[in-house]
Design an enzyme around this catalytic site. Structure first.
Site, PDB file in Angstrom:
ATOM      1  N   LYS A 212       0.765  -1.006   0.092  1.00 57.48           N
ATOM      2  CA  LYS A 212       0.012  -0.268   0.107  1.00 57.48           C
ATOM      3  C   LYS A 212       1.031   1.270   0.058  1.00 57.48           C
ATOM      4  CE  LYS A 212      -4.382   0.583   2.534  1.00 57.48           C
ATOM      5  NZ  LYS A 212      -4.857   0.669   3.841  1.00 57.48           N
TER       6      LYS A 212
HETATM    7  O1  G3P Z   1      -7.780   1.265   5.783  1.00 57.12           O
HETATM    8  C1  G3P Z   1      -7.795   2.673   6.319  1.00 57.12           C
HETATM    9  C2  G3P Z   1      -9.161   3.286   5.998  1.00 57.12           C
HETATM   10  O2  G3P Z   1     -10.144   2.372   5.792  1.00 57.12           O
HETATM   11  C3  G3P Z   1      -9.416   4.198   7.166  1.00 57.12           C
HETATM   12  O3  G3P Z   1     -10.479   4.259   7.781  1.00 57.12           O
HETATM   13  O4  G3P Z   1     -12.146   5.144   9.603  1.00 57.12           O
HETATM   14  O5  G3P Z   1      -9.794   5.527   9.461  1.00 57.12           O
HETATM   15  O6  G3P Z   1     -11.371   6.581   8.028  1.00 57.12           O
HETATM   16  P1  G3P Z   1     -10.967   5.531   8.747  1.00 57.12           P
END
Ligand code: G3P
Length: 217
Positions: A83
Site C-alpha cells: 500500500k
Molecule cells: O484502511 C484505512 C481506512 O479504511 C481508514 O478508515 O475509518 O480511519 O477513515 P477510517
C-alpha cells in the site's frame, strides 16, 4: 463484491474468516500500531489466516524509500499487496513496483483524478476513503461512482476498493455502484448481519416449536 476486513487484529480476523465471507484484509500504520507486536510477524500471520490479498502500507515518504520498503513487504508473503499513499512519490513508486510484478494498493484517494493517475501506473487497487469525505460534508459515494465509471470506460484492470467504511449503507451503495471491494472494520461487518425482524422471527419459530412439543391437554 469482495469483502475485506479493515483490521490488523488477529483475533478479530480469526473470528470472521471461518464464516467464509472474508476475501482479504487491509491494514495501515494506525491499525498495526494499535495491535503492537512486530508488524511483519503480524502481517505474515494475517496472510496465513486469510489466504487472500493483505494490504501492508509503507511508511517512507520518498519514492526510493517506498520502493525498497515495498519490496521488503512483498517478500513477507505472496499475498501481500503493497500500500502506498497517493502523491507524486506514491505514483512513481507504484509505477516501479507494478513493473516488477508487485501488486500495489494506492491509498488516501479523495478525487477521481487521483484514482485515474493511480490506475495509469498499474495500481492493482485504488482506495477511495468514503467515510472521511462524508465527515467533511461531501458525498463519498460520488467518488466511488466516478472511479467505477472511469475504469469501465478505459477497461483499466485496477479494482475499486472502497475504504473508510462506516456502516451498512456504505456497503450497500458500493455494491449497487459496482465497486469491486469494500473493506470494513469488524464492527461494520457485524452490522451487516443484523436485522431485528430476523431475531423476532427466529424467536417465534423456536417458541412455536417448543409449544408444539408439549403434551396436549
Ligand atoms: O484502511 C484505512 C481506512 O479504511 C481508514 O478508515 O475509518 O480511519 O477513515 P477510517
Amino acid at each position: 463484491m469482495k469483502l475485506f476486513v479493515d483490521s490488523a487484529n488477529l483475533d478479530e480476523i480469526a473470528a470472521l474468516t471461518p464464516l467464509g465471507i472474508v476475501d482479504g484484509v487491509t491494514t495501515n500504520p494506525s491499525l498495526l500500531a494499535k495491535v503492537g507486536n512486530d508488524p511483519r510477524a503480524v502481517l505474515k500471520r494475517i496472510c496465513d489466516l486469510v489466504q487472500g490479498p493483505v494490504s501492508a502500507e509503507v511508511v517512507a515518504t520518498d519514492c526510493e524509500g517506498m520502493v525498497s520498503e515495498g519490496r521488503e513487504l512483498a517478500a513477507i508473503d505472496p499475498h501481500i499487496v503493497v500500500k502506498v499513499p497517493f502523491g507524486k512519490a506514491g505514483v512513481q513508486a507504484c509505477h516501479v513496483l507494478a513493473a516488477e510484478g508487485i501488486r500495489v494498493n494506492v491509498t488516501l484517494i479523495f478525487s477521481a483524478t487521483q484514482a485515474l493517475l493511480a490506475a495509469k501506473v498499474g495500481a492493482t487497487f485504488v482506495s477511495p476513503f468514503i467515510g472521511r469525505l462524508d465527515d467533511i460534508g461531501t458525498t463519498g459515494m460520488d467518488l466511488v461512482r466516478q472511479c467505477v465509471e472511469i475504469f469501465e470506460n478505459f477497461q483499466f484492470p485496477t479494482e475499486v476498493l472502497v475504504a473508510s467504511v462506516r456502516g451498512p449503507m456504505h456497503v450497500i451503495e458500493s455494491a449497487r455502484l459496482g465497486a469491486d471491494i469494500c473493506t470494513c472494520p469488524p464492527k461494520a461487518i457485524d452490522a451487516l448481519f443484523n436485522h431485528p425482524l430476523t431475531d423476532i422471527g427466529l424467536a417465534k419459530f423456536l417458541a412455536d416449536w417448543a409449544k408444539a412439543q408439549q403434551p396436549e391437554g
